[in-house]
Design an enzyme around this catalytic site. Structure first.
Site, PDB file in Angstrom:
ATOM      1  N   SER A 154       0.892  -1.119  -0.279  1.00  0.00           N
ATOM      2  CA  SER A 154      -0.073   0.088   0.316  1.00  0.00           C
ATOM      3  C   SER A 154       0.801   1.431  -0.137  1.00  0.00           C
ATOM      4  O   SER A 154       1.422   1.418  -1.370  1.00  0.00           O
ATOM      5  CB  SER A 154      -0.928  -0.028   0.827  1.00  0.00           C
ATOM      6  OG  SER A 154      -2.554   1.338   0.714  1.00  0.00           O
ATOM      7  N   GLU A 216      -9.138  -5.556  -4.846  1.00  0.00           N
ATOM      8  CA  GLU A 216      -9.109  -4.171  -5.040  1.00  0.00           C
ATOM      9  C   GLU A 216      -9.578  -3.165  -5.831  1.00  0.00           C
ATOM     10  O   GLU A 216     -10.916  -3.597  -6.609  1.00  0.00           O
ATOM     11  CB  GLU A 216      -7.090  -3.670  -5.060  1.00  0.00           C
ATOM     12  CG  GLU A 216      -6.872  -5.342  -3.979  1.00  0.00           C
ATOM     13  CD  GLU A 216      -5.629  -4.229  -3.638  1.00  0.00           C
ATOM     14  OE1 GLU A 216      -5.190  -3.480  -3.218  1.00  0.00           O
ATOM     15  OE2 GLU A 216      -4.211  -5.266  -4.050  1.00  0.00           O
ATOM     16  N   HIS A 251      -7.239  -5.605  -0.923  1.00  0.00           N
ATOM     17  CA  HIS A 251      -6.624  -4.849  -0.042  1.00  0.00           C
ATOM     18  C   HIS A 251      -5.578  -5.834   0.596  1.00  0.00           C
ATOM     19  O   HIS A 251      -4.448  -5.545   0.923  1.00  0.00           O
ATOM     20  CB  HIS A 251      -6.770  -3.867   0.136  1.00  0.00           C
ATOM     21  CG  HIS A 251      -6.109  -2.680  -0.169  1.00  0.00           C
ATOM     22  ND1 HIS A 251      -5.098  -2.325  -1.215  1.00  0.00           N
ATOM     23  CD2 HIS A 251      -5.362  -1.756   1.348  1.00  0.00           C
ATOM     24  CE1 HIS A 251      -3.839  -1.317  -0.852  1.00  0.00           C
ATOM     25  NE2 HIS A 251      -3.886  -1.307   1.126  1.00  0.00           N
TER      26      HIS A 251
END
Length: 274
Positions: A154, A216, A251
């Site tokens: 991320s 995602e 995610h």
């Protein structure tokens, strides 16, 4: 010099170091998993992983399984960089450490509506890695300078790409999980353009792995898929780029799959990769 305190760690072959390091002399937890065998002649490969509180146990145990002989990879040193927090992700500290400077107007609203924490410390964090953490690990183990990997997820994936584009000499393998390419109105893509001009003259052999979960956010998936295309012209100049897209993963759920793929990426030999 960093103030360093070694603590016992309740898992076999693991230890914890506490560093008060970087420009602000803040506390970092450095979690280290010892390799499970003798060092190869050239030294141990090392994998440095961001968000150590969240990823250390999974990565260390995966490495322990995947380096078992006679068929496993070479033993590896796992170094996870975490914070003095009981949470898997310290949102305040990681936001500063993993991001480049950006105007607040260029950042999206946070899901909970809160203000963005202080940000823009990516280069200071890379200085910490380069000047304090990596020399500490080299003092503890014989390391293979040609197999040094950096992994982040991320915002950590953003930091990995920033490191590649601005310090390609620092690591040999860069693994960006679900990278936040959108940060700062896509300022990373300006770095990518400068990198693409500069890289051929460096005569380096580098590898980049990008991982993403198929479930995602659409823009995250699109951004991850776009990067290999943008970097494709550098294949002839020594940059190997691969994309791993994991079906039915989001995610957060993509992390274990990404960590397993990271080990293959970081440890397989050229012959095994072919």
């Amino acid at each position: 010099m960093s103030k360093e305190l070694e603590r016992s760690y309740p898992h076999r072959g693991c230890e914890e170091h506490v560093l008060y390091a970087g420009e602000r002399r803040l506390e970092y937890r450095i979690l280290v998993s010892h390799p499970s065998g003798e060092a190869p002649p050239e030294g141990y490969p090392v994998i440095y992983a961001l968000d150590g509180n969240a990823v250390f146990h999974t990565l260390a145990e995966s490495a322990r399984l995947q380096t078992r002989k006679p068929h496993g990879y070479d033993p590896v040193v796992i170094v996870a960089i975490g914070y003095p927090s009981s949470e898997p992700f310290d949102m305040t500290r990681r936001c500063y450490d993993f991001t480049m400077p950006a105007e607040l107007e260029s950042l999206p609203k946070r899901p909970d509506g809160s203000e963005w924490p202080e940000h823009g410390g990516a280069d200071s964090f890379l200085d910490l890695l380069q000047n304090e953490i990596m020399p500490m690990i080299s003092g503890l183990f014989p390391v293979d300078s040609q197999r040094q990997s950096l992994f982040g997820h991320s915002l950590g994936g953003l930091l990995v790409l920033h490191a590649l584009f601005t310090r390609p000499q620092l690591f040999t393998h860069y693994a960006a999980g679900s990278p936040s390419v959108w940060w700062g109105d896509y300022s990373l893509l300006l770095e990518q353009k400068r990198f693409s001009v500069m890289y051929p003259g460096l005569k380096l052999q580098r590898k980049l792995l990008i991982t993403i979960g198929a479930e995602e956010l659409d823009h995250m998936v699109e951004d991850a898929e776009k990067l290999p295309v943008l970097l494709a012209p550098l294949a002839a100049e020594g940059l190997q780029v691969s994309l791993a897209k994991f079906p039915q993963e989001g995610h957060v759920t993509v992390l274990p799959a990404a960590l397993s793929r990271l080990l293959r990426f970081a440890l397989e030999s050229q012959e095994e990769a072919q």
